[in-house]
Design a protein around this motif. Structure first.
Motif, short mmCIF file in Angstrom:
data_model
loop_
_atom_site.label_atom_id
_atom_site.label_comp_id
_atom_site.label_asym_id
_atom_site.label_seq_id
_atom_site.Cartn_x
_atom_site.Cartn_y
_atom_site.Cartn_z
N TRP A 1 0.84 -1.19 0.00
CA TRP A 1 0.00 0.00 0.00
C TRP A 1 0.88 1.24 0.00
O TRP A 1 1.89 1.30 0.69
CB TRP A 1 -0.91 0.01 1.22
CG TRP A 1 -1.94 -1.07 1.23
CD1 TRP A 1 -1.84 -2.29 1.82
CD2 TRP A 1 -3.24 -1.03 0.62
NE1 TRP A 1 -2.99 -3.02 1.61
CE2 TRP A 1 -3.87 -2.27 0.87
CE3 TRP A 1 -3.92 -0.06 -0.12
CZ2 TRP A 1 -5.15 -2.57 0.43
CZ3 TRP A 1 -5.20 -0.35 -0.57
CH2 TRP A 1 -5.80 -1.59 -0.30
N ARG A 2 0.45 2.26 -0.73
CA ARG A 2 1.24 3.49 -0.81
C ARG A 2 1.44 4.11 0.57
O ARG A 2 2.54 4.58 0.90
CB ARG A 2 0.56 4.50 -1.74
CG ARG A 2 1.40 5.75 -2.01
CD ARG A 2 0.54 6.87 -2.59
NE ARG A 2 0.01 6.54 -3.91
CZ ARG A 2 0.62 6.83 -5.07
NH1 ARG A 2 1.78 7.47 -5.06
NH2 ARG A 2 0.06 6.51 -6.22
N ASP A 3 0.39 4.12 1.41
CA ASP A 3 0.50 4.79 2.71
C ASP A 3 1.32 4.00 3.73
O ASP A 3 1.57 4.47 4.83
CB ASP A 3 -0.89 5.11 3.27
CG ASP A 3 -1.74 3.87 3.53
OD1 ASP A 3 -1.24 2.75 3.30
OD2 ASP A 3 -2.89 4.02 3.96
N GLN A 4 1.77 2.78 3.36
CA GLN A 4 2.62 2.00 4.24
C GLN A 4 4.08 2.01 3.80
O GLN A 4 4.91 1.29 4.36
CB GLN A 4 2.11 0.55 4.32
CG GLN A 4 0.75 0.42 4.97
CD GLN A 4 0.24 -1.01 5.00
OE1 GLN A 4 0.83 -1.91 4.41
NE2 GLN A 4 -0.86 -1.23 5.69
N GLU A 5 4.36 2.85 2.80
CA GLU A 5 5.74 2.96 2.32
C GLU A 5 6.62 3.55 3.42
O GLU A 5 6.29 4.55 4.03
CB GLU A 5 5.78 3.84 1.07
CG GLU A 5 7.10 3.84 0.33
CD GLU A 5 7.02 4.53 -1.01
OE1 GLU A 5 7.88 5.38 -1.29
OE2 GLU A 5 6.08 4.22 -1.79
N GLY A 6 7.75 2.89 3.67
CA GLY A 6 8.65 3.32 4.72
C GLY A 6 8.43 2.59 6.03
O GLY A 6 9.27 2.68 6.93
N THR A 7 7.30 1.86 6.15
CA THR A 7 7.04 1.08 7.37
C THR A 7 6.93 -0.40 7.01
O THR A 7 7.82 -1.19 7.33
CB THR A 7 5.75 1.57 8.06
OG1 THR A 7 4.66 1.54 7.12
CG2 THR A 7 5.93 2.98 8.60
N ALA A 8 5.83 -0.79 6.34
CA ALA A 8 5.65 -2.20 5.97
C ALA A 8 6.53 -2.59 4.78
O ALA A 8 6.83 -3.77 4.59
CB ALA A 8 4.18 -2.47 5.63
N HIS A 9 6.94 -1.61 3.97
CA HIS A 9 7.80 -1.88 2.82
C HIS A 9 8.57 -0.61 2.49
O HIS A 9 8.29 0.46 3.01
CB HIS A 9 6.96 -2.34 1.62
CG HIS A 9 5.98 -1.32 1.13
ND1 HIS A 9 6.29 -0.38 0.17
CD2 HIS A 9 4.69 -1.06 1.48
CE1 HIS A 9 5.24 0.39 -0.06
NE2 HIS A 9 4.26 0.00 0.73
N GLN A 10 9.54 -0.76 1.61
CA GLN A 10 10.42 0.36 1.28
C GLN A 10 10.15 0.93 -0.11
O GLN A 10 11.05 1.49 -0.74
CB GLN A 10 11.88 -0.08 1.41
CG GLN A 10 12.27 -0.50 2.81
CD GLN A 10 11.93 0.57 3.84
OE1 GLN A 10 12.29 1.75 3.69
NE2 GLN A 10 11.25 0.16 4.92
#
Length: 422
Positions: free
Chosen positions: A334-343
């Motif tokens: 998901w775009r809003d999980q960039e930097g947390t769930a994925h890079q």
């Protein structure tokens, strides 16, 4: 008299030519109904280096090269089923007794990209399972006919008896799954759990791994519907009435809804699930489920609250009343999980979901979800080619029966190209 004889011979000659031409046209027309082998500029060459490092090789001097290079176009008429099963690399035998004893049901909702659908289907196909295919009423006629023809080659694949004109975030998407569930409970296959898919999903677990995951201590008799109590930011979906513009979009009406029936606590989660057969029967027959379904008809994206809410009802079979986001059901960036769930997404975002590129595959493989979402064949064909071979190689490595050559999607070749490893 001589003129009459000449005319007769001329007529017979012309007739023969006409018969020959018609025969050629007929043969060409018949052969065009079978998908042809064509050289993909990408998929028939050795896999890119980014893919080769993900594929286990028997030697440092070999590389994987695709043998499944057929472009699958729409069928113009009934296909040759023997050709379909062999040349499109369907696995037509149970690969273990463990899998044979635990049949699964799958619901696949589709509307486009016939080739991607075929590749998904052959990845998850097993003769002991059962598959309900829901085709969007918006899909082109030739697409519907092609899917119907393909399904007709397999006794355990069928089309939903009722089809919906599916709208993104609309009730019609939920209804499509329910239509398939009503068909599946009537199936002679004694399936144990049902899993829903869309046409842009692809598996990361093998069928054997999936069976073992479903029978593990955590999920043996429980439903998997990841989600939590409805956050404040999502309450607009169910507190205001929405209207579905069929096949287009869903818009709010600005009218407040009544509270949910039976004083239910509404949950919010994923539209994807793995449900026990008993729970499906409860969802189709209980008054609580029917009332919640009716109440959900004018909500926004009801498939993201319906299943998870019902799975928190104490009396529902296999319910998970204390459950949260547990259940490794989808690998999604998901775009809003960039930097947390994925890079980040190496492909591109569509509706805030990553369309995967080949550089995203290590993250998908490490996550080890049941399925990954989403893939597009036109944008990033190498990603699907690579994941498909990685998955098929794992499936065949785990098989407990002799491997047939038609099940292989790729072979190992020497870097010099001189010989094949197999």
């Amino acid at each position: 008299m001589l003129q009459l004889e000449n005319a007769k011979y001329s007529f017979l000659f012309c007739l023969g030519i006409c018969i020959f031409i018609c025969s050629v046209i007929y043969i060409k027309a018949k052969s065009s109904d079978i998908p042809r082998a064509q050289n993909h500029s990408l998929s028939c060459h050795p896999f890119p280096d980014d893919c080769q490092v993900l594929l286990p090789s028997s030697s440092s001097t070999t590389r994987w090269q695709r043998t499944a290079c057929r472009e699958v176009s729409n069928f113009k008429s009934a296909p040759n089923c023997a050709w379909i099963k062999t040349e499109l690399h369907f696995i037509m035998e149970p690969l273990s007794r463990e899998e044979e004893d635990y049949p699964l049901a799958f619901i696949i909702t589709i509307h486009k990209e016939f080739e991607v659908f075929v590749r998904l289907l052959r990845a998850i196909y097993a003769p002991q399972n059962v598959y309900c295919i829901h085709i969007d009423l918006n899909a082109p006629l030739v697409y519907k006919a092609s899917v119907k023809s393909l399904a007709g080659c397999f006794p355990n694949i069928f089309l939903a008896s009722a089809s919906e004109r599916v709208t993104y975030a609309g009730f019609s998407r939920l209804q499509a799954d329910i239509n398939c569930m009503e068909d599946l409970v009537r199936s002679p296959v004694k399936w144990r759990k049902v899993i829903n898919l869309c046409g842009q999903d692809f598996p990361t677990m093998s069928n054997l791994e999936l069976v073992r995951y479903m029978q593990g201590a955590e999920w043996r008799d429980r439903n998997m519907t990841p989600g939590i109590k409805q956050p404040t930011s999502m309450r607009y979906r169910t507190q205001r009435q929405h209207v579905e513009i069929r096949g287009v979009y869903v818009v709010p009406k600005g009218i407040a809804k009544k509270p949910p029936p039976h004083n239910l606590q509404i949950y919010f989660g994923t539209a994807y699930y793995a449900l026990t057969r008993a729970f499906v029967e409860y969802a189709l027959n209980s008054s609580v489920a029917k009332d919640l379904l009716e109440w959900s008809k004018d909500t926004y994206s009801p498939d993201e609250h319906y299943w998870v809410t019902l799975n928190h009802v104490k009396d529902a079979p296999g319910s998970n009343i204390h459950g949260g986001w547990e259940g490794n059901i989808r690998a999604i960036k998901w775009r809003d999980q960039e930097g947390t769930a994925h890079q980040g997404c190496n492909g591109r975002y569509v509706r805030n979901i990553c369309i995967y590129a080949i550089e995203d595959l290590p993250w998908i493989i490490k996550k080890n979800s049941i399925f990954a979402n989403k893939f597009e064949s036109n944008s990033f064909p190498e990603a699907l080619d690579c994941l498909e071979q990685w998955h098929r190689h794992k499936v065949l490595q785990q098989a407990m029966v002799p491997i047939k050559s038609s099940w292989q999607l790729a072979t190992e070749v020497n870097i010099s190209g001189a010989s094949t490893v197999g």
